[in-house]
Scaffold this motif. Sequence first.
Motif, PDB file in Angstrom:
ATOM      1  N   GLU A 264     -26.322  10.808  -4.489  1.00 29.04           N
ATOM      2  CA  GLU A 264     -26.657  10.660  -5.915  1.00 29.04           C
ATOM      3  C   GLU A 264     -25.479  10.077  -6.694  1.00 29.04           C
ATOM      4  N   LYS A 265     -24.288  10.567  -6.369  1.00 33.53           N
ATOM      5  CA  LYS A 265     -23.090  10.063  -7.066  1.00 33.53           C
ATOM      6  C   LYS A 265     -22.912   8.570  -6.795  1.00 33.53           C
ATOM      7  N   GLN A 266     -23.145   8.186  -5.541  1.00 29.53           N
ATOM      8  CA  GLN A 266     -23.042   6.770  -5.159  1.00 29.53           C
ATOM      9  C   GLN A 266     -24.023   5.923  -5.967  1.00 29.53           C
ATOM     10  N   PHE A 267     -25.297   6.350  -5.960  1.00 27.96           N
ATOM     11  CA  PHE A 267     -26.332   5.597  -6.667  1.00 27.96           C
ATOM     12  C   PHE A 267     -25.995   5.503  -8.155  1.00 27.96           C
ATOM     13  N   ALA A 268     -25.539   6.625  -8.716  1.00 31.43           N
ATOM     14  CA  ALA A 268     -25.228   6.681 -10.149  1.00 31.43           C
ATOM     15  C   ALA A 268     -24.114   5.703 -10.493  1.00 31.43           C
ATOM     16  N   LYS A 269     -23.130   5.619  -9.604  1.00 33.50           N
ATOM     17  CA  LYS A 269     -21.987   4.756  -9.859  1.00 33.50           C
ATOM     18  C   LYS A 269     -22.424   3.281  -9.862  1.00 33.50           C
ATOM     19  N   ILE A 270     -23.181   2.906  -8.841  1.00 32.64           N
ATOM     20  CA  ILE A 270     -23.599   1.512  -8.705  1.00 32.64           C
ATOM     21  C   ILE A 270     -24.573   1.116  -9.818  1.00 32.64           C
ATOM     22  N   ASN A 271     -25.477   2.033 -10.179  1.00 32.80           N
ATOM     23  CA  ASN A 271     -26.552   1.704 -11.120  1.00 32.80           C
ATOM     24  C   ASN A 271     -26.321   2.256 -12.524  1.00 32.80           C
ATOM     25  N   LYS A 272     -25.142   2.786 -12.775  1.00 27.21           N
ATOM     26  CA  LYS A 272     -24.806   3.385 -14.087  1.00 27.21           C
ATOM     27  C   LYS A 272     -25.898   4.362 -14.543  1.00 27.21           C
ATOM     28  N   ALA A 273     -26.352   5.221 -13.601  1.00 30.08           N
ATOM     29  CA  ALA A 273     -27.422   6.163 -13.946  1.00 30.08           C
ATOM     30  C   ALA A 273     -26.874   7.298 -14.814  1.00 30.08           C
ATOM     31  N   LEU A 274     -27.763   7.833 -15.657  1.00 31.79           N
ATOM     32  CA  LEU A 274     -27.362   8.875 -16.611  1.00 31.79           C
ATOM     33  C   LEU A 274     -27.851  10.246 -16.146  1.00 31.79           C
ATOM     34  N   GLU A 275     -27.040  11.264 -16.422  1.00 30.06           N
ATOM     35  CA  GLU A 275     -27.400  12.630 -16.021  1.00 30.06           C
ATOM     36  C   GLU A 275     -28.295  13.265 -17.070  1.00 30.06           C
ATOM     37  N   PRO A 276     -29.196  14.170 -16.643  1.00 27.79           N
ATOM     38  CA  PRO A 276     -29.974  14.912 -17.647  1.00 27.79           C
ATOM     39  C   PRO A 276     -29.049  15.804 -18.473  1.00 27.79           C
ATOM     40  N   VAL A 277     -29.507  16.194 -19.662  1.00 23.32           N
ATOM     41  CA  VAL A 277     -28.709  17.144 -20.441  1.00 23.32           C
ATOM     42  C   VAL A 277     -28.992  18.579 -19.992  1.00 23.32           C
ATOM     43  N   TYR A 278     -30.083  18.756 -19.230  1.00 23.25           N
ATOM     44  CA  TYR A 278     -30.432  20.108 -18.790  1.00 23.25           C
ATOM     45  C   TYR A 278     -31.334  19.986 -17.578  1.00 23.25           C
ATOM     46  N   SER A 279     -31.299  20.990 -16.699  1.00 23.85           N
ATOM     47  CA  SER A 279     -32.112  20.926 -15.480  1.00 23.85           C
ATOM     48  C   SER A 279     -32.450  22.334 -15.002  1.00 23.85           C
ATOM     49  N   TRP A 280     -33.628  22.471 -14.371  1.00 22.82           N
ATOM     50  CA  TRP A 280     -34.058  23.784 -13.858  1.00 22.82           C
ATOM     51  C   TRP A 280     -34.358  23.720 -12.373  1.00 22.82           C
ATOM     52  N   THR A 281     -33.784  24.618 -11.609  1.00 20.53           N
ATOM     53  CA  THR A 281     -34.176  24.911 -10.238  1.00 20.53           C
ATOM     54  C   THR A 281     -34.138  26.426 -10.099  1.00 20.53           C
ATOM     55  N   PRO A 282     -35.187  27.123  -9.673  1.00 20.96           N
ATOM     56  CA  PRO A 282     -36.523  26.617  -9.378  1.00 20.96           C
ATOM     57  C   PRO A 282     -37.191  26.018 -10.620  1.00 20.96           C
ATOM     58  N   VAL A 283     -38.194  25.168 -10.349  1.00 17.57           N
ATOM     59  CA  VAL A 283     -38.810  24.416 -11.439  1.00 17.57           C
ATOM     60  C   VAL A 283     -39.653  25.312 -12.357  1.00 17.57           C
ATOM     61  N   VAL A 284     -39.758  24.908 -13.615  1.00 17.76           N
ATOM     62  CA  VAL A 284     -40.570  25.632 -14.603  1.00 17.76           C
ATOM     63  C   VAL A 284     -41.754  24.787 -15.081  1.00 17.76           C
ATOM     64  N   ALA A 285     -41.803  23.503 -14.668  1.00 15.70           N
ATOM     65  CA  ALA A 285     -42.801  22.539 -15.145  1.00 15.70           C
ATOM     66  C   ALA A 285     -42.763  22.413 -16.674  1.00 15.70           C
ATOM     67  N   PRO A 286     -41.683  21.797 -17.183  1.00 12.89           N
ATOM     68  CA  PRO A 286     -41.548  21.628 -18.630  1.00 12.89           C
ATOM     69  C   PRO A 286     -42.619  20.675 -19.143  1.00 12.89           C
ATOM     70  N   ALA A 287     -43.164  20.948 -20.340  1.00 13.58           N
ATOM     71  CA  ALA A 287     -44.216  20.071 -20.880  1.00 13.58           C
ATOM     72  C   ALA A 287     -43.857  19.694 -22.311  1.00 13.58           C
ATOM     73  N   GLY A 288     -44.648  20.162 -23.286  1.00 11.41           N
ATOM     74  CA  GLY A 288     -44.452  19.728 -24.668  1.00 11.41           C
ATOM     75  C   GLY A 288     -43.057  20.031 -25.185  1.00 11.41           C
ATOM     76  N   LEU A 289     -42.537  19.071 -25.962  1.00 13.31           N
ATOM     77  CA  LEU A 289     -41.174  19.180 -26.472  1.00 13.31           C
ATOM     78  C   LEU A 289     -41.214  18.822 -27.949  1.00 13.31           C
ATOM     79  N   ASN A 290     -40.562  19.610 -28.786  1.00 12.57           N
ATOM     80  CA  ASN A 290     -40.490  19.256 -30.200  1.00 12.57           C
ATOM     81  C   ASN A 290     -39.183  19.728 -30.807  1.00 12.57           C
TER      82      ASN A 290
END
Length: 495
Positions: A264-290
């Motif tokens: 992931e670090k490799q891909f991010a470096k080459i493609n200037k990918a951006l990190e999420p501001v927040y992440s869940w494991t195990p998943v919660v299935a996030p939906a509506g956001l306001n």
Amino acid sequence: MKIQITIFLIISVLLSCSSNKELELPLVDNIALERSLLKVEVLAKDLDVPWDLEYADDGYLWFNEQLGTISRINLQTGEIQKLLRIDEVWKKRTAGLLGLAVHPDFGNNPFVIVNYTVMVDSIISNKLVKYTLQNEALVSPQVLLEIPGNTAHNGSRIKFSHDRKILWATGDAYGFDNAQSDESLNGKVLRINLDGSIPKDNPDPRSYVWAKGFRNIQGLTLDDKGNIFTSEHGDAIEDEINLIQKGGNYGWPHIEGFHDLEAEKQFAKINKALEPVYSWTPVVAPAGLNFYGDLAIDEWKNSLLLTTLKGKSLRVLKLSEGGKSIIDETVFFDNHYGRLRDVAVVPSGEIYVATSNNDWNPQPGFPLQGDDKILKISLTKATTKEPLKGEKPKAELGMDGKQLYGSYCASCHKEDGTGVHDIFPSLIRSQAVVGNKEPLIQILLKGLENKENGQMMPSFSFMKDEELAAILTFIRQEWGNSAPPISANTITENR
Ligand code: HEC
Ligand SMILES: [Ca+2]
Ligand SMILES: [Ca+2]
């Protein structure tokens, strides 16, 4: 007599117009925050999977139902006005009438934008359509865009940006290469002019793409400065909240969640990918956001409100002072109202939340009576019910097979192992579970793809050997399955 009745009518009309009394609704719960007291009431019930809630400056709460209806609720009277049934909507699993947005200056621009799935000659696609409200009817449908769809991963959410462009957050339509491909409009945040043309100031003036690299976006909102946030479903791990930058690459399918693996670090470096501001494991299935700005409920100011499906809760994600990171998470209604699909905020600070207990993935104990509902959350002076409280998200799970199963497997195969007919196989006396252990271990390590219905069993190779052993031992010994346990060593040997 006639005159008397007329006078009576005039007086009652005058009274009903001038009365600014708050709408009386059935109370279901109270909530106690640190300082504020809240009430939860039922605004609407007996709905069929309300997917998107949107407040318009005409004073109505707009909503759609997955089957294809668009309605609005007068927030002064509670009256529901059904405006349109779109017959060509193809509803199956998570396909159907999905995103809905209303123009921010609705009085002068009475436009409603929706996205829905259609199937024509067995080809599935998603249409983005603009309607105009005229004489209390939605008329003049104009197809702005049409992109490939699937039975799942259609997204979607729609919002207007502060500069009045349409933002459409799409899913990858199960084509994992779509998200990175500049040729595809799937797995993207798109930016579109109101007439369907491409805005000249898009990253590439020949393309609708504003940002790329998404799996399946289910939430989209803007803060008061115009920053765009999305919520996105991870596969087996790493649900995400992203802060969307113009031209940003958010990594999928090469990166899931934070950039923690070497690849992931490799891909991010080459493609200037951006990190999420927040992440869940195990998943919660996030939906509506306001976004909840400087509004009535003090404790929730400057936060993102998030409804979760698998997580069956409303989460308050407190933003940092600069508004670009999430510094705290509080969970409300854990497993209380079931799956929650969307959340809307009105300028006076009240919050509306839609349940989703009649959708494709029913949970034990739900639907409740009156589901699906739209709930209203607002300030109150005193409580009449034992108030609910916010909780901190659950910490690490440990090595308990039942708990691990509940967090990683039950959203599909169900707490009691019964699965969902034709979608997620039952794990009760299934040959795969009680038979040879090696093939079972391989299913968990590699995942399975059911080509017929397009559902996937994700790979769980990211889990520790001890965790996999605990889960497999649990499913082999529960529900009348009586197969020998599996040890962590056996998992190690089969990796
Ligand atoms: C996102 C949904 C999802 C999750 C989460 C999930 N599975 Fe599955 N699982 C599936 C699907 C879909 C299939 C069927 C795939 C096929 O037939 O190709 C399946 C198949 C299986 C099978 C084979 C059953 C049979 O009779 O053929 C087993 C065993 C299994 N899963 C165990 C688990 C365990 C244990 C977990 C948790 C670690 C888990 N699954 C998590 C979707 C899921
Ligand atoms: Ca990502
Ligand atoms: Ca990662």
